[in-house]
Every structure is written in C-alpha cells, then in structure tokens.
Design an enzyme around this catalytic site. Structure first.
Site, PDB file in Angstrom:
ATOM      1  CE1 TYR A   1      -3.917 -29.275  49.173  1.00 13.39           C
ATOM      2  CE2 TYR A   1      -1.950 -30.599  48.846  1.00 13.39           C
ATOM      3  CZ  TYR A   1      -3.248 -30.262  48.496  1.00 13.39           C
ATOM      4  OH  TYR A   1      -3.881 -30.921  47.467  1.00 13.39           O
TER       5      TYR A   1
ATOM      6  CD  GLN B   1      -8.568 -26.786  43.686  1.00 11.94           C
ATOM      7  OE1 GLN B   1      -7.596 -26.454  43.043  1.00 11.94           O
ATOM      8  NE2 GLN B   1      -9.249 -27.910  43.458  1.00 11.94           N
TER       9      GLN B   1
ATOM     10  CG  ASN C   1       0.058 -31.106  42.606  1.00 12.23           C
ATOM     11  OD1 ASN C   1       0.013 -29.911  42.899  1.00 12.23           O
ATOM     12  ND2 ASN C   1      -1.005 -31.768  42.190  1.00 12.23           N
TER      13      ASN C   1
ATOM     14  CB  SER D   1      10.313 -37.346  47.877  1.00 11.57           C
ATOM     15  OG  SER D   1      11.024 -37.584  49.066  1.00 11.57           O
TER      16      SER D   1
ATOM     17  CD  GLN E   1      13.206 -40.519  48.751  1.00 12.39           C
ATOM     18  OE1 GLN E   1      13.478 -40.891  49.881  1.00 12.39           O
ATOM     19  NE2 GLN E   1      12.486 -39.443  48.511  1.00 12.39           N
TER      20      GLN E   1
ATOM     21  CG  HIS F   1       7.891 -40.820  48.496  1.00 11.00           C
ATOM     22  ND1 HIS F   1       6.945 -40.457  49.424  1.00 11.00           N
ATOM     23  CD2 HIS F   1       9.040 -41.024  49.193  1.00 11.00           C
ATOM     24  CE1 HIS F   1       7.491 -40.457  50.627  1.00 11.00           C
ATOM     25  NE2 HIS F   1       8.757 -40.799  50.511  1.00 11.00           N
TER      26      HIS F   1
ATOM     27  CD  GLU G   1      12.484 -34.666  50.554  1.00 15.41           C
ATOM     28  OE1 GLU G   1      11.395 -34.523  51.146  1.00 15.41           O
ATOM     29  OE2 GLU G   1      12.584 -35.312  49.492  1.00 15.41           O
ATOM     30  CG  HIS G   2      15.022 -37.767  52.621  1.00 22.10           C
ATOM     31  ND1 HIS G   2      14.153 -37.706  51.547  1.00 22.10           N
ATOM     32  CD2 HIS G   2      14.275 -37.577  53.736  1.00 22.10           C
ATOM     33  CE1 HIS G   2      12.927 -37.499  52.001  1.00 22.10           C
ATOM     34  NE2 HIS G   2      12.970 -37.409  53.317  1.00 22.10           N
TER      35      HIS G   2
ATOM     36  CG  ASP H   1       9.786 -40.813  55.480  1.00 19.45           C
ATOM     37  OD1 ASP H   1      10.217 -39.651  55.409  1.00 19.45           O
ATOM     38  OD2 ASP H   1       9.932 -41.657  54.572  1.00 19.45           O
TER      39      ASP H   1
ATOM     40  CD  GLU I   1      22.199   6.753  58.780  1.00 18.12           C
ATOM     41  OE1 GLU I   1      20.991   6.837  59.105  1.00 18.12           O
ATOM     42  OE2 GLU I   1      22.806   5.678  58.723  1.00 18.12           O
TER      43      GLU I   1
ATOM     44  CG  HIS J   1      16.284   9.361  63.396  1.00 20.82           C
ATOM     45  ND1 HIS J   1      15.370   9.872  62.513  1.00 20.82           N
ATOM     46  CD2 HIS J   1      16.158   8.005  63.342  1.00 20.82           C
ATOM     47  CE1 HIS J   1      14.709   8.873  61.933  1.00 20.82           C
ATOM     48  NE2 HIS J   1      15.173   7.732  62.429  1.00 20.82           N
TER      49      HIS J   1
END
Length: 416
Positions: free
Chosen positions: A120, A178, A201, A224, A246, A249, A313-314, A347, A401, A406
């Site tokens: 995406y 969707q 998002n 971010s 930053q 964004h 994240e960073h 980036d 067991e 087995h």
C-alpha cells in the site's frame, strides 16, 4: 509549540488507538466482500470523489507518467533503487543450508520466497515514490514472483514511475481500507495476496489488523516519529532541522528531544521558530509540533533508558561519543548515528528501509526487510544410523506423552 514533556505524557500520546475507526472499516470490508470490483468503484467515488472506469493502471498511463516526471527525478529514483537493492541484497538468506549434527543426522533450513505480495502506497498530502522502492525492493531481492501496488486515485505520476523502476507487477488505483480488503480478500480484478506491507492512515492500519487472519501483514504503523538523543556537543540548528523534517510528514507526526544539556532545548526552540517561518509546509509542521517536545535527563544512561521505553520509529544519536550509545540501545526502528546522519538519508538514498514500526512497536517488530517476504522450513535428513542414535529418546518421550503411535513409528524402523 515547543515544550517540556514527561515520559508518561509522550507515551500516552503515542498509544495508537484504532477503536474510533473499526466500525467504519468493518463496513468497508463487508462492502468489498459482498460487492467486489463494483464496491471498489463506489467506495472510490464516495471517498476520493472520482468515478473510475477501470482499476488497473495501463502501460499507456505509465508511459504518460514518465513524460510528466522530470528526467532528473527519474535518475534519482533509479540511483535510490540501486542503493536500496545493494543494502537489501546483504540480507538475503541462503536458499538451503545443511549442518551435520552427528553421524546419520543432517539438519538444515530451506528458505522460500512468498509468491504474491501486496503493498500500500499512500497518496493525499504528498507523493511517496520512495515508499514504493522500500516495499518492492526487499520483495524483489527475496524472490517474490508477483508484487502488486494499491494507491489512491488519481495515481501520482511519481508513484507510477517508481513502481515501474522497482518491477512492480500490477498497480491499482484503490486507496484506503478498501484497498487492504481487496488485496486480502480478492475481487474479480485484484487477486488476493499472501502478505500486505506499507504505511497508511488509521483506516488502513485498522484494516490490516482486522484482516490479519486472512492475510499476513508487516506490522502496525501509525504517525511517523523521531527521538533524538543529544548532549552538549549537539548542534541546535541540526536538531531543529531534524524535528522540522519529521514534522512536515503529517499533523500527527511527533518528535522528542532527549538531552543531558539543560540549555539545549531553548536553543533548539529558537532555531525551530526561525526555520518554521521559512518552511513551505508550515501549517502541517506547527500542528505536528503540538505533539512534540523535549525531556531533560541526568546522563547518557538515563537518555538510553528513556529512548528504549519510547522505542521510536527513528532514533538520532547526536552525542560526543555515539558508538557506545548505539551498542546499548535496544528498541528503535532505524538508528541514525552522528550529527551528519539526518533521517532523510534513510528515507531516500542510504539504502536502509524507511517502512518502520511506530508508536512503541519497535519493542516488538523489526523494520521492513528481506525476511518479511520469505518463509522457512526446517529440514532433517536421517539415516538408519541416525534413527538408532536418537530413537530411544524419541520413543521414551512419545510414550511418556501417551502418543504410542509416535513411538511405534520410530521403533518399526529400528527393528528391520
């Protein structure tokens, strides 16, 4: 706009909550489940205010995109692609390896790429051709056969050019929750994928989490963020520039300065005001700065501990002796060491991946890499000598067991 924070305040702000959108996202998933392509057309018209007559981007549309993009940008994308490929090639695992553990027993691992993945790529406030490269390159290096891309309409020409450079198989002009539903569940036009990667998002993230039983995902991601560990040697103009980068964004992007120097925040604040006044995306930056601030700590050890609780994240390390800090940090998506390492390099062109976990999820997840696009199978080759070596252990434990068949499956081989 630039204020002192407490750690609890930061953590409470960064806790991603999807509850507000889950009802709407479930309705979208239900529409795509029942309506397929027609539902995608209707949803596009409802949310993007565009009535499409086809979903798949044609070769002619890609050619037109090249005509509208500056050749120097195409060249920059091509170079970035090469640098990202070079770094991710270093992550590639052996297709098959073996190790003999003892006479008659050989163990190994077979690594297999996924066959079909979806990515995406957001639209909206900016074009993200770099995200196309970050998602597609590790999949290509891993050996994925089919890579599809969904992006909101109208598809940005930069996104289309980047997808072509990166070898994306098919591009679809479908956005939002969707798009995730279509890739996970399939429609007449869009066949389902095994895994979906890429940022988005709250609606996109919620759809990824809600459909995880039908498709694998990379990790949950939200707005971010950056944390900057800085001492008295940090340049306030560099720190301020990183915070603005930053902040542009998204209004929900967030920055936190963690410093051992009590005088640094005020200096950074002065530079922020100076730089904001000249920034083209000033309105977005000012909103993001409302999510941001600074923490003054006692020493570097305290700074590291604070950063690890945030799990950013960073993470930017701008201190006199950064390597010991790097060695001790445990939780971060991507780490930038030294005053000449802005996040923007990661980036776009250093080669590392910028699709990263946010909102503290770096405690649990790694950033996007080649292993996200593969799966492994363990392998064992056992001879008669090998079954004799471990048969007693197998049979005793199986019997303990209560799994007598087995035990018998081992015993019958040792009796011939």
């Amino acid at each position: 706009m630039w204020t002192a924070l407490t750690l609890d305040t930061w953590l409470s702000r960064q806790q991603a909550t999807l509850t507000d959108v889950t009802g709407a996202v479930q309705n979208i998933i239900d529409e795509v489940t029942g309506g397929g392509d027609e539902a995608l057309f209707d949803l596009c018209e409802r949310f993007d205010k565009i009535r499409l007559d086809h979903l798949r981007v044609s070769e002619d549309e890609i050619d037109e995109a090249y005509e509208s993009v500056d050749p120097e940008i195409v060249e920059a994308l091509t170079e970035a692609f090469s640098r990202i490929w070079t770094f991710h090639e270093l992550q590639r695992q052996k297709d098959l390896w073996f190790s003999g553990t003892e006479d008659g027993i050989t163990l190994g691992v077979k690594t297999t790429p996924l066959e079909r993945i979806g990515m995406y790529v957001p639209g909206g406030r900016a074009a993200y051709p770099s995200t196309v490269l970050m998602c597609a390159v590790p999949a290509q290096v891993a050996g994925v056969n089919e890579i599809i891309c969904c992006t909101p309409p109208p598809a940005n020409p930069l996104t289309l050019v980047a997808a072509d450079i990166a070898g994306v198989t098919d591009i679809y002009t479908v956005g939002g929750a969707q798009a995730i539903a279509a890739m996970a569940l399939g429609t007449d036009t869009i066949r389902p994928v095994q895994k979906i990667v890429g940022p988005g998002n709250a609606y996109v993230t919620a759809a990824k989490m809600m459909l995880r039983g039908r498709v694998e995902i990379d990790f949950p991601a939200g707005p971010s963020e950056i944390a900057i560990i800085a001492d008295h040697t940090a340049r306030p103009d560099f720190v301020a520039a990183d915070i603005l980068a930053q902040s542009e964004h998204d209004p929900q992007a967030a920055s936190v300065l963690i410093t051992t120097d009590p005088s640094l925040p005020a200096q950074v604040g002065d530079w922020i005001e100076r730089l904001v006044a000249e920034a083209p995306r000033q309105e977005i930056i000012r909103q993001a700065l409302d999510q941001s601030g600074y923490l003054v700590v006692n020493d570097i050890a305290d700074a590291i501990a604070t950063s690890d609780k945030i799990a950013p994240e960073h993470l930017s390390i701008q201190v006199q002796d950064p390597l010991p800090v790097l060695q001790k940090v445990r939780n971060a998506g991507s780490i930038f060491v030294g005053q000449y390492a802005p996040v923007a390099c990661g980036d776009y062109a250093s080669g590392t991946n910028h699709v990263l976990p946010t909102a503290g999820n770096a405690k649990l997840y790694s950033g996007l890499n080649v292993s996200h696009f593969t799966k492994t199978s363990t392998v064992q080759i056992i001879s008669r000598e090998g079954i004799d070596a471990i048969g007693d252990v197998v049979e005793r434990l199986a019997t303990a067991e209560g799994l007598h068949a087995h035990a018998a499956s081992s015993r019958i081989r040792r009796e011939i």
